[in-house]
Design a protein around this motif. Structure first.
Motif, PDB file in Angstrom:
ATOM      1  N   SER A  14       0.823  -1.207   0.000  1.00 36.40           N
ATOM      2  CA  SER A  14       0.000   0.000   0.000  1.00 36.40           C
ATOM      3  C   SER A  14       0.860   1.261   0.000  1.00 36.40           C
ATOM      4  O   SER A  14       0.476   2.283  -0.556  1.00 36.40           O
ATOM      5  N   LEU A  15       2.066   1.171   0.612  1.00 39.61           N
ATOM      6  CA  LEU A  15       2.986   2.317   0.637  1.00 39.61           C
ATOM      7  C   LEU A  15       3.908   2.338  -0.572  1.00 39.61           C
ATOM      8  O   LEU A  15       4.639   3.307  -0.776  1.00 39.61           O
ATOM      9  N   LYS A  16       3.881   1.214  -1.350  1.00 41.87           N
ATOM     10  CA  LYS A  16       4.788   1.049  -2.497  1.00 41.87           C
ATOM     11  C   LYS A  16       6.248   1.153  -2.043  1.00 41.87           C
ATOM     12  O   LYS A  16       7.076   1.825  -2.674  1.00 41.87           O
ATOM     13  N   LEU A  17       6.542   0.469  -0.926  1.00 41.82           N
ATOM     14  CA  LEU A  17       7.898   0.430  -0.372  1.00 41.82           C
ATOM     15  C   LEU A  17       8.290  -1.010  -0.093  1.00 41.82           C
ATOM     16  O   LEU A  17       7.429  -1.876   0.105  1.00 41.82           O
ATOM     17  N   ASP A  18       9.616  -1.264  -0.079  1.00 40.61           N
ATOM     18  CA  ASP A  18      10.110  -2.561   0.360  1.00 40.61           C
ATOM     19  C   ASP A  18      10.004  -2.637   1.879  1.00 40.61           C
ATOM     20  O   ASP A  18       9.981  -1.616   2.576  1.00 40.61           O
ATOM     21  N   LYS A  53       0.290   8.144   4.149  1.00 45.35           N
ATOM     22  CA  LYS A  53       0.959   8.670   2.961  1.00 45.35           C
ATOM     23  C   LYS A  53       1.638   7.539   2.196  1.00 45.35           C
ATOM     24  O   LYS A  53       2.303   6.692   2.782  1.00 45.35           O
ATOM     25  N   SER A  54       1.444   7.551   0.878  1.00 43.37           N
ATOM     26  CA  SER A  54       2.182   6.631   0.002  1.00 43.37           C
ATOM     27  C   SER A  54       2.765   7.456  -1.134  1.00 43.37           C
ATOM     28  O   SER A  54       2.490   8.651  -1.263  1.00 43.37           O
ATOM     29  N   ALA A  62      -0.441   8.525  -3.560  1.00 46.64           N
ATOM     30  CA  ALA A  62      -1.399   9.483  -3.009  1.00 46.64           C
ATOM     31  C   ALA A  62      -1.658   9.118  -1.559  1.00 46.64           C
ATOM     32  O   ALA A  62      -1.139   8.121  -1.044  1.00 46.64           O
ATOM     33  N   GLU A  63      -2.458   9.961  -0.896  1.00 44.58           N
ATOM     34  CA  GLU A  63      -2.832   9.653   0.476  1.00 44.58           C
ATOM     35  C   GLU A  63      -3.987   8.647   0.469  1.00 44.58           C
ATOM     36  O   GLU A  63      -4.930   8.792  -0.306  1.00 44.58           O
ATOM     37  N   LEU A  64      -3.868   7.645   1.343  1.00 41.96           N
ATOM     38  CA  LEU A  64      -4.881   6.599   1.421  1.00 41.96           C
ATOM     39  C   LEU A  64      -5.672   6.748   2.710  1.00 41.96           C
ATOM     40  O   LEU A  64      -5.100   6.982   3.780  1.00 41.96           O
ATOM     41  N   LYS A  65      -6.953   6.590   2.599  1.00 40.81           N
ATOM     42  CA  LYS A  65      -7.807   6.625   3.787  1.00 40.81           C
ATOM     43  C   LYS A  65      -7.955   5.211   4.295  1.00 40.81           C
ATOM     44  O   LYS A  65      -8.321   4.305   3.536  1.00 40.81           O
ATOM     45  N   VAL A  66      -7.650   4.986   5.585  1.00 40.43           N
ATOM     46  CA  VAL A  66      -7.667   3.633   6.129  1.00 40.43           C
ATOM     47  C   VAL A  66      -8.491   3.597   7.394  1.00 40.43           C
ATOM     48  O   VAL A  66      -8.552   4.559   8.158  1.00 40.43           O
TER      49      VAL A  66
END
Length: 729
Positions: free
Chosen positions: A177-181, A222-223, A226-230
């Motif tokens: 969801s963050l597009k990170l390792d 934050k990703s 864009a910002e994600l609503k969780v």
């Protein structure tokens, strides 16, 4: 001597008796030793086992000392025993563990130390029963593994963090969801990923977690994109004093059902609060643990679910069900969709993911209710059936495609394009266009307009491999569904031909009316002009013969045009007689022989039959032959051959071919031949071919033209042998 030997034997016996006594004492002493041990020879025979060993192995001493050590090691792989024995030989000692099988079938986990006992290669194994320890460790590991399985298989994002907010661990959905390792996430503070506008919400919830043990809410993270609503739920001290936060992306759903999403709390704990049903079951298929979502999905209480079989609610145990079981047993995991019947009779379609953990003694299955999606799919199938009926029954061709290839085409489309359906669907767009390169440019232009404008309609002359051409109207809409485009097309060749014929007919009517109105008015003064020119020519003394010849020639040309005009006037009463077409052609060639000789042109004549009789008006056909042959002579200024053939075409028609070796005619110009006033000659009027076409049509025949630029042109005239026959086209 004898006495000495007897004395030695007596001494030996005494020594042996002493040794036996000592051995018995050793045995009694070993039996008193609490620590179990056994002695084994190189053949793996058990030579001795103390009382503790007999109790450990649950075997009487007399029976134990007749057995091999391998009787208890049936579940231990042979190569492991081999390695252990080799280690004793090389190092003199080995420490390891065995899982032994008792004579009554029971299993015990044994820790042992083996070392060399004497020069005979005997080995002493000191044994220790660690079954209880290993059982406790296994239960602890199973509990840990169950937690990790749920952690790793969960669809929702999960983060484990400490009191200061430092992330200890995170599952794959959170990193995605963050597009990170994962390496970029672990070790950072969780607030680094929370939007500034939501930090206050997080702080308040974290304080509530410390005070009450759990908290939940809605915030933005934050990703890169864009910002994600969780929707998140935090719990304190769930594992080694750490905190756990479960997050579910509600961005898209929030846009659709904002009010509903604001009122829901998706997660409070990983197991109990997840939206998906999580069910743990043993090797016998018996359910021993479920979460609240499982109770909701299966419309049952926790007490009713626990203890029943995992397959009890399956609606139909058909071939698909047994294939799923086979896949699960073979690969240890399966993903499938099955219908389940609830206790209240309701039928639900559940998506399930099952994973086997046989070594830990349990299996896990995660269920998700996809009944609504199934209902939508069923409605979509009904819609697709309606579309399919329209698609297959349409009188127009329909083809569904994208740039990669063709998805489907109806039967009408196959007939228009002249392709087998299987062959067409195996091709991509470029391959189809390359099959006849002449079509590629216009079809590519059509595709480009569709991609640019979204929809486009055009008429394209499509050439086929056998040489024919069809005018096809293509109407295409871009991205009808799933990235596929729909093209509706129809063959309008006959329609265009009818329009062209109608246009030509209208023009002929106009020309005919014009001819009827002015031909006689022009001919009367023309007769007077010719007479006075002749009188003037005789009375003038100077030599103006060149001028008089030009005037006379032009007056004759005007008279020829007037004659052709009269042919185009309203039909006159024409009498048809049975005549030999070959005779008419011979008379025509004799008339034009002198002109051909002057141009160094030869006639190559071939009559398939001596007599080809048809009903016709001979003079009119002679005029047709003269017009076409004169045109052939005029396009061959350097000489050559004009080929003339007559033959029978089937049982009802004859065919007359007149072919020259001129410069040829382009396909575009061929289509205009026979139109009023259309000519390719500098001094032509366009009336000659128009008159010829009209005469042939009045004889119920038709004209076909073949031409290749640079090589010549061939006119094929088809005439019925019987006046009752109509044009077959």
């Amino acid at each position: 001597m004898m006495e000495t030997e007897l004395a030695e034997i007596a001494a030996y016996k005494k020594e042996i008796s002493k040794l036996k006594s000592q051995l018995e004492q050793c045995k009694l002493l070993s039996d008193k030793i609490i620590e179990p041990f056994i002695i084994v020879n190189q053949e793996r025979d058990i030579l001795y086992g103390n009382q503790s060993a007999c109790l450990l192995l649950n075997t009487p001493k007399e029976k134990l000392q007749t057995m091999k050590i391998t009787h208890f090691l049936k579940v231990v792989p042979s190569h492991i025993l081999q390695l252990q024995e080799e280690k004793i030989e090389t190092d003199g000692i080995v420490e390891d563990e065995w899982l032994i099988q008792l004579l009554d079938g029971g299993l015990k986990h044994i820790e042992f130390t083996g070392y060399t006992y004497n020069a005979l290669g005997h080995t002493i194994f000191k044994l220790k029963d660690i079954t209880l320890e290993r059982s406790l460790e296994r239960e602890k590991m199973m509990s840990m593994q169950m937690f990790l399985d749920v952690f790793n298989q969960a669809i929702d994002s999960i983060v484990i963090y400490d009191r200061s907010g430092i992330i200890i661990d995170s599952n794959t959905p959170f990193c995605q969801s963050l597009k990170l390792d994962k390496s970029e996430v672990v070790g950072r503070n969780i607030t680094d990923f929370i939007s500034e506008s939501s930090l206050g919400v997080w702080d308040a919830c974290f304080n509530q977690v410390q005070a009450e043990g759990s908290s939940s809410g809605v915030m933005e993270i934050k990703s890169h994109a864009a910002e994600l609503k969780v929707d998140f739920s935090s719990t304190a001290n769930i594992f080694n004093g750490f905190y756990m936060c479960i997050l579910k992306d509600i961005t898209e759903k929030s846009l659709i059902e904002q009010k509903l999403m604001d009122s829901e709390r998706i997660f409070s704990e990983l197991f109990e609060q997840t939206m998906d049903a999580i069910v743990f079951w043993d090797q016998n298929g018996t359910i021993f643990r479920v979460n609240d979502s499982a109770c909701r999905i299966f419309e049952s209480s926790r007490e009713n679910l626990i203890g029943c079989l995992i397959t009890e609610y399956v609606a139909q145990k058909d071939e698909r069900f047994y294939n799923m079981i086979d896949t699960f047993n073979r690969y240890g995991a399966v993903r499938e969709e099955l219908f389940y019947k609830m206790p209240n009779g309701q039928l639900k379609l559940l998506e399930l993911t099952a994973k086997m953990h046989s070594s830990e003694g349990y299996n896990i299955t995660i269920f998700r209710n996809v009944s609504e999606r199934w209902r939508i799919e069923m409605e979509l199938r009904k819609s697709e059936k309606k579309f399919r009926k329209i698609f297959e029954g349409s009188l127009d061709g329909m083809i569904i495609w994208n740039l990669k290839g063709f998805a489907d085409i109806n039967e009408t489309g196959c007939n228009i394009l002249g392709f087998n359906k299987e062959k067409l669907l195996s091709m991509n767009v470029n391959k189809l266009l390359e099959s006849v390169p002449e079509n590629a440019v216009l079809l590519h232009e059509h595709i480009d307009q569709v991609l640019k404008k979204g929809s486009f309609t055009s008429v394209i002359p499509v050439k086929f491999e056998e040489g024919s051409t069809k005018y096809i109207e293509f109407s295409t809409r871009k991205n009808l569904y799933s990235g596929l485009h729909l093209t509706i097309f129809r063959d309008i060749t006959k329609s265009l031909e009818m329009q062209e014929q109608l246009k030509k007919s209208d023009t002929l009517n106009v020309v005919g009316e014009l001819a009827a109105g002015i031909a006689h008015e022009i001919r009367n003064p023309m007769t007077a002009l010719k007479g006075f020119i002749q009188l003037l020519q005789g009375s003038v003394k100077e030599d103006f013969s060149n001028y008089f010849n030009v005037i006379t020639s032009e007056l004759q040309r005007i008279e020829t045009i007037i004659t052709e005009f009269l042919v185009l006037a309203k039909p006159q009463a024409v009498k048809y007689f049975r005549q030999n077409i070959n005779s008419i052609m011979k008379e025509t060639l004799e008339l034009l022989a002198a002109q051909a000789l002057m141009l160094n042109i030869q006639f190559e004549v071939k009559y398939q039959e001596a007599d080809l009789m048809i009903y016709c008006e001979g003079n009119q056909l002679k005029q047709v032959f003269i017009n076409i042959i004169k045109n052939a002579l005029e396009v061959m200024p350097d000489g050559g051959i004009v080929r003339v053939e007559t033959s029978r075409e089937g049982d009802r028609h004859i065919k007359i071919t007149i072919a020259d070796q001129g410069i040829g005619i382009s396909e575009e110009k061929i289509r205009k031949l026979g139109e009023p006033f259309y000519t390719t000659k500098e001094r032509g009027t366009g009336l000659g071919l128009m008159v010829s076409y009209k005469i042939v049509e009045e004889h119920r025949g038709w004209v076909e033209v073949e031409s290749e630029e640079g090589k010549g042109t061939a006119f094929h005239l088809f005439l019925p042998m019987d006046r009752s026959q109509k044009e077959p086209r």
